[in-house]
Design an enzyme around this catalytic site. Structure first.
Site, short mmCIF file in Angstrom:
data_model
loop_
_atom_site.label_atom_id
_atom_site.label_comp_id
_atom_site.label_asym_id
_atom_site.label_seq_id
_atom_site.Cartn_x
_atom_site.Cartn_y
_atom_site.Cartn_z
N HIS A 71 0.85 -1.20 0.00
CA HIS A 71 0.00 0.00 0.00
C HIS A 71 0.88 1.24 0.00
O HIS A 71 1.25 1.76 1.04
CB HIS A 71 -0.90 -0.01 1.24
CG HIS A 71 -1.96 1.05 1.23
ND1 HIS A 71 -3.30 0.75 1.19
CD2 HIS A 71 -1.89 2.40 1.26
CE1 HIS A 71 -4.00 1.87 1.21
NE2 HIS A 71 -3.15 2.88 1.24
N HIS A 115 1.40 5.11 -1.92
CA HIS A 115 0.94 6.17 -2.81
C HIS A 115 2.15 6.66 -3.62
O HIS A 115 2.71 7.72 -3.34
CB HIS A 115 0.31 7.29 -2.01
CG HIS A 115 -0.98 6.91 -1.36
ND1 HIS A 115 -2.21 7.03 -1.98
CD2 HIS A 115 -1.24 6.38 -0.13
CE1 HIS A 115 -3.16 6.60 -1.18
NE2 HIS A 115 -2.60 6.19 -0.05
N GLU A 131 -6.99 16.55 0.09
CA GLU A 131 -8.24 16.80 0.82
C GLU A 131 -8.40 18.26 1.24
O GLU A 131 -9.51 18.70 1.55
CB GLU A 131 -8.31 15.92 2.07
CG GLU A 131 -8.52 14.44 1.80
CD GLU A 131 -7.23 13.65 1.73
OE1 GLU A 131 -7.27 12.43 1.89
OE2 GLU A 131 -6.16 14.26 1.50
N ARG A 185 -15.22 10.26 3.04
CA ARG A 185 -14.63 10.59 1.75
C ARG A 185 -14.97 9.58 0.67
O ARG A 185 -14.59 9.76 -0.49
CB ARG A 185 -13.11 10.70 1.88
CG ARG A 185 -12.63 11.83 2.76
CD ARG A 185 -11.15 11.70 3.08
NE ARG A 185 -10.91 10.56 3.97
CZ ARG A 185 -9.70 10.15 4.34
NH1 ARG A 185 -8.61 10.75 3.87
NH2 ARG A 185 -9.57 9.12 5.17
N HIS A 201 -9.91 0.31 1.67
CA HIS A 201 -9.65 1.34 2.68
C HIS A 201 -10.84 1.35 3.64
O HIS A 201 -11.98 1.52 3.21
CB HIS A 201 -9.50 2.70 2.00
CG HIS A 201 -9.63 3.87 2.91
ND1 HIS A 201 -8.56 4.63 3.32
CD2 HIS A 201 -10.73 4.45 3.49
CE1 HIS A 201 -8.99 5.61 4.10
NE2 HIS A 201 -10.31 5.51 4.23
N HIS A 223 -5.93 -0.46 7.14
CA HIS A 223 -6.10 0.60 8.16
C HIS A 223 -6.96 0.12 9.33
O HIS A 223 -7.57 0.94 10.02
CB HIS A 223 -6.73 1.87 7.57
CG HIS A 223 -6.15 2.37 6.30
ND1 HIS A 223 -4.80 2.33 6.03
CD2 HIS A 223 -6.74 2.95 5.21
CE1 HIS A 223 -4.59 2.85 4.83
NE2 HIS A 223 -5.74 3.23 4.31
N ARG A 263 -6.96 1.78 13.04
CA ARG A 263 -7.15 3.22 13.21
C ARG A 263 -7.87 3.54 14.53
O ARG A 263 -7.77 4.65 15.03
CB ARG A 263 -7.86 3.84 12.02
CG ARG A 263 -9.25 3.38 11.77
CD ARG A 263 -9.93 4.28 10.73
NE ARG A 263 -9.34 4.21 9.40
CZ ARG A 263 -8.66 5.20 8.84
NH1 ARG A 263 -8.44 6.33 9.49
NH2 ARG A 263 -8.19 5.07 7.61
N ASP A 304 1.38 2.78 3.81
CA ASP A 304 0.54 3.91 3.37
C ASP A 304 1.40 5.13 3.06
O ASP A 304 0.94 6.27 3.11
CB ASP A 304 -0.51 4.26 4.43
CG ASP A 304 -1.67 5.10 3.89
OD1 ASP A 304 -1.87 5.12 2.67
OD2 ASP A 304 -2.35 5.75 4.70
N SER A 363 -1.68 10.93 2.44
CA SER A 363 -1.94 12.02 3.37
C SER A 363 -2.45 11.48 4.70
O SER A 363 -3.10 10.43 4.75
CB SER A 363 -2.97 12.99 2.79
OG SER A 363 -4.21 12.33 2.60
#
Length: 388
Positions: free
Chosen positions: A71, A73, A80, A173, A205, A234, A237, A293, A297
């Site tokens: 994972h 990016h 965002e 989101r 996600h 995730h 969290r 991740d 962000s």
């Protein structure tokens, strides 16, 4: 220690180390690498005189399978808080310096200023620099953006595409996909992957919404989709979500992915803490993976969902949490390696050639010092990182 020198890269490399974990400890400490794969393991291996051999002496280091981060990016996440909050791309050097040989690129919230085509270009660029890079088609939103206009075609015709992700659920989101939409998408991925001979996972996600993993529990309970097709990430969290993830993994024999949060906050758990909790709850270690991740962000929102700030994730925490698992004896080295190598290779459908140091496997090797710090990384026999 020899520095990386692509000009000196030859067909055959003889690597000599102090210890070797495959991930299980092995007696062999010599590795012969030919044409990007492990050709032989043994002691005091020799190569006929006159062969174009590069000798790497690293008797003070330990060889382990190069790490796999499912994972990343790679083109940068974020956005965002507007265009100024777009995260930067990651470099091949930043990946390899952490002992990581394989990454899977993802799009997140922003699939408008970034696209699957951008992601594919970056993945191919990383490959040219020596990293074994793959990608998920799609992003947070439904219907997912694709390269060919169709999820099945992406899987069937684009070699680098190994699944769909990161599709967002239980998050403000997300596109708030209906249950039937989730089921249809996962079914499309399964069919496309079968045609392509790939695992074709759906990488989900999971936000901090009240629904948690319920959409995935329904998916596995109400359809014929196998559990290894679906990977929630995730899940550490917050504590309630981790508790639910433990039950989900045990109930369905499913794999779950933890995120190496740099700052898990008051409600979240570090990957280190989350692994300890999952093991205590009876989740088999074979069902646990950790990803970074990184370059995504880490946005902060107020109670009304308004953006208030952002940080950029790094991959350094992934290695730090993994090292701590070994140092604090939560897991021995050979078992801890599975969480960022062997288990990940199996989840992604790459276990036939990655995640182990064995004859015939890709020569993806990380050399660790006595503090478990990566000092050198090889991918397909090519040195992509060397300290100093």
């Amino acid at each position: 220690m020899m520095a990386c020198n692509d000009q000196d890269a030859r067909l055959v490399t003889l690597l000599r180390v102090g210890r070797l974990y495959a991930p299980e400890p092995r007696e062999e400490v010599d590795m012969l690498i030919a044409d990007g794969r492990i050709a032989a393991l043994g002691r005091d291996l020799a190569v006929p005189e006159g062969w174009p051999v590069r000798l790497v002496e690293a008797r003070d280091l330990t060889a382990v399978p190069a790490f796999i981060d499912q994972h990343v990016h790679v083109t940068g996440g974020g956005g965002e808080g507007g265009c100024v909050t777009r995260c930067p791309e990651i470099t091949a050097a930043e990946i390899a310096a952490m002992g990581i040989g394989t990454v899977v690129g993802v799009l997140g919230t922003d699939s408008i200023s970034r696209s699957p085509a951008d992601l594919l270009a970056k993945v191919r660029g990383l490959r040219a620099e020596g990293i074994a890079a793959y990608m998920y088609t799609g992003a947070y939103r439904v219907p997912p953006p694709t390269l060919t206009g169709d999820v099945q075609r992406d899987l069937a015709w684009i070699p680098e595409v190994i699944g769909l992700g990161e599709l967002a659920i239980s998050d403000h989101r997300s596109s708030q996909p209906r249950q039937d939409e989730i089921e249809r998408l996962v079914s499309e991925v399964r069919a496309g992957a079968m045609l392509a001979g790939k695992r074709g996972i759906c990488h989900f996600h999971v936000g901090d919404g009240d629904r948690g993993l319920e959409p995935l529990r329904r998916l596995l309970s109400e359809t014929e989709i196998p559990a290894d097709q679906v990977i929630p990430t995730h899940v550490n969290r917050h504590r309630e979500l981790l508790d639910e993830a433990a039950d989900y993994a045990r109930t369905f024999g499913a794999s779950i992915d933890l995120t190496a949060f740099e700052d898990p906050g008051e409600e979240g758990l570090s990957a280190f803490d989350a692994v300890a909790v999952l093991l205590e709850r009876g989740v088999p270690r074979e069902r646990i993976t950790i990803s970074s991740d990184c370059n995504g962000s880490l946005p902060e929102f107020d109670a009304q969902g308004g953006y208030v700030g952002m940080r950029v994730a790094r991959n350094t925490t992934l290695i730090a949490d993994w090292q701590r698992l070994v140092r604090e004896e939560i897991l021995p080295l050979e078992h801890a390696l599975d969480l960022i190598a062997g288990n990940v290779a199996r989840v992604l459908g790459l276990q036939a050639h990655k995640g182990r140091l064995a004859v015939g496997f890709d020569a993806d090797v990380t050399l660790l010092d006595s503090e478990l710090q990566p000092r050198r990384t090889f991918v397909a026999g090519r040195c992509v990182y060397s300290e100093g």
